[in-house]
Design a protein around this motif. Structure first.
Motif, mmCIF file in Angstrom:
data_model
loop_
_atom_site.group_PDB
_atom_site.id
_atom_site.type_symbol
_atom_site.label_atom_id
_atom_site.label_comp_id
_atom_site.label_asym_id
_atom_site.label_seq_id
_atom_site.Cartn_x
_atom_site.Cartn_y
_atom_site.Cartn_z
ATOM 1 N N MET A 192 0.827 -1.185 0.000
ATOM 2 C CA MET A 192 0.000 0.000 0.000
ATOM 3 C C MET A 192 0.873 1.251 0.000
ATOM 4 O O MET A 192 0.584 2.194 -0.719
ATOM 5 C CB MET A 192 -0.919 -0.017 1.215
ATOM 6 N N PHE A 193 1.916 1.225 0.811
ATOM 7 C CA PHE A 193 2.812 2.378 0.841
ATOM 8 C C PHE A 193 3.429 2.622 -0.529
ATOM 9 O O PHE A 193 3.524 3.759 -0.984
ATOM 10 C CB PHE A 193 3.914 2.170 1.884
ATOM 11 N N PHE A 194 3.848 1.551 -1.185
ATOM 12 C CA PHE A 194 4.482 1.629 -2.495
ATOM 13 C C PHE A 194 3.579 2.360 -3.494
ATOM 14 O O PHE A 194 4.005 3.282 -4.181
ATOM 15 C CB PHE A 194 4.777 0.202 -2.954
ATOM 16 N N LEU A 195 2.330 1.973 -3.555
ATOM 17 C CA LEU A 195 1.389 2.626 -4.468
ATOM 18 C C LEU A 195 1.132 4.070 -4.062
ATOM 19 O O LEU A 195 1.165 4.973 -4.901
ATOM 20 C CB LEU A 195 0.052 1.874 -4.501
ATOM 21 N N GLY A 196 0.861 4.286 -2.806
ATOM 22 C CA GLY A 196 0.573 5.631 -2.340
ATOM 23 C C GLY A 196 1.737 6.579 -2.575
ATOM 24 O O GLY A 196 1.553 7.712 -3.021
ATOM 25 N N TYR A 197 2.939 6.102 -2.308
ATOM 26 C CA TYR A 197 4.131 6.930 -2.455
ATOM 27 C C TYR A 197 4.369 7.307 -3.917
ATOM 28 O O TYR A 197 4.594 8.471 -4.244
ATOM 29 C CB TYR A 197 5.341 6.179 -1.903
ATOM 30 N N HIS A 198 4.322 6.329 -4.787
ATOM 31 C CA HIS A 198 4.651 6.576 -6.188
ATOM 32 C C HIS A 198 3.524 7.231 -6.976
ATOM 33 O O HIS A 198 3.778 7.985 -7.912
ATOM 34 C CB HIS A 198 5.080 5.285 -6.872
ATOM 35 N N LEU A 199 2.303 6.950 -6.610
ATOM 36 C CA LEU A 199 1.163 7.495 -7.358
ATOM 37 C C LEU A 199 0.528 8.696 -6.663
ATOM 38 O O LEU A 199 -0.389 9.289 -7.200
ATOM 39 C CB LEU A 199 0.114 6.399 -7.588
ATOM 40 N N HIS A 200 1.016 9.001 -5.463
ATOM 41 C CA HIS A 200 0.507 10.147 -4.694
ATOM 42 C C HIS A 200 -0.989 10.015 -4.417
ATOM 43 O O HIS A 200 -1.739 10.978 -4.527
ATOM 44 C CB HIS A 200 0.818 11.467 -5.412
ATOM 45 N N TRP A 201 -1.380 8.793 -4.055
ATOM 46 C CA TRP A 201 -2.767 8.532 -3.712
ATOM 47 C C TRP A 201 -2.875 8.401 -2.201
ATOM 48 O O TRP A 201 -1.985 7.901 -1.537
ATOM 49 C CB TRP A 201 -3.256 7.241 -4.356
ATOM 50 N N SER A 202 -4.005 8.817 -1.677
ATOM 51 C CA SER A 202 -4.237 8.709 -0.236
ATOM 52 C C SER A 202 -4.619 7.269 0.126
ATOM 53 O O SER A 202 -4.989 6.460 -0.736
ATOM 54 C CB SER A 202 -5.370 9.651 0.178
ATOM 55 N N TRP A 203 -4.530 7.001 1.416
ATOM 56 C CA TRP A 203 -4.939 5.685 1.924
ATOM 57 C C TRP A 203 -6.388 5.404 1.541
ATOM 58 O O TRP A 203 -6.723 4.308 1.106
ATOM 59 C CB TRP A 203 -4.759 5.656 3.435
ATOM 60 N N THR A 204 -7.233 6.408 1.674
ATOM 61 C CA THR A 204 -8.655 6.240 1.344
ATOM 62 C C THR A 204 -8.844 5.891 -0.122
ATOM 63 O O THR A 204 -9.618 4.996 -0.462
ATOM 64 C CB THR A 204 -9.438 7.523 1.692
ATOM 65 N N GLU A 205 -8.121 6.587 -0.991
ATOM 66 C CA GLU A 205 -8.232 6.289 -2.426
ATOM 67 C C GLU A 205 -7.793 4.858 -2.722
ATOM 68 O O GLU A 205 -8.434 4.161 -3.513
ATOM 69 C CB GLU A 205 -7.385 7.262 -3.245
ATOM 70 N N LEU A 206 -6.718 4.433 -2.093
ATOM 71 C CA LEU A 206 -6.238 3.069 -2.314
ATOM 72 C C LEU A 206 -7.223 2.039 -1.780
ATOM 73 O O LEU A 206 -7.470 1.013 -2.416
ATOM 74 C CB LEU A 206 -4.879 2.879 -1.652
ATOM 75 N N MET A 207 -7.782 2.307 -0.628
ATOM 76 C CA MET A 207 -8.708 1.358 -0.026
ATOM 77 C C MET A 207 -10.047 1.304 -0.758
ATOM 78 O O MET A 207 -10.777 0.320 -0.651
ATOM 79 C CB MET A 207 -8.910 1.671 1.453
ATOM 80 N N ASP A 208 -10.360 2.362 -1.507
ATOM 81 C CA ASP A 208 -11.598 2.359 -2.290
ATOM 82 C C ASP A 208 -11.502 1.432 -3.499
ATOM 83 O O ASP A 208 -12.524 1.046 -4.067
ATOM 84 C CB ASP A 208 -11.953 3.774 -2.755
ATOM 85 N N LEU A 209 -10.287 1.078 -3.904
ATOM 86 C CA LEU A 209 -10.102 0.136 -5.005
ATOM 87 C C LEU A 209 -10.315 -1.281 -4.494
ATOM 88 O O LEU A 209 -10.008 -1.590 -3.345
ATOM 89 C CB LEU A 209 -8.681 0.237 -5.563
#
Length: 46
Positions: free
Chosen positions: A1-18
């Motif tokens: 999750m950190f990897f995606l958030g860090y590189h794509l600049h997405w929030s935890w909420t955005e990632l968890m919505d997927l």
């Protein structure tokens, strides 16, 4: 999750919505892109 958030600049909420499959696909795409970029860098050093 950190990897995606860090590189794509997405929030935890955005990632968890997927859903899980979407997160996995984005992760695969990101890994492929980073591997391509690393290969280009390595190729330029030779």
């Amino acid at each position: 999750m950190f990897f995606l958030g860090y590189h794509l600049h997405w929030s935890w909420t955005e990632l968890m919505d997927l859903d899980t499959a979407e997160r996995q696909q984005y992760l695969r795409l990101l890994v492929e892109q980073i591997e391509r970029e690393n290969a280009q860098i390595e190729g330029g050093r030779r």
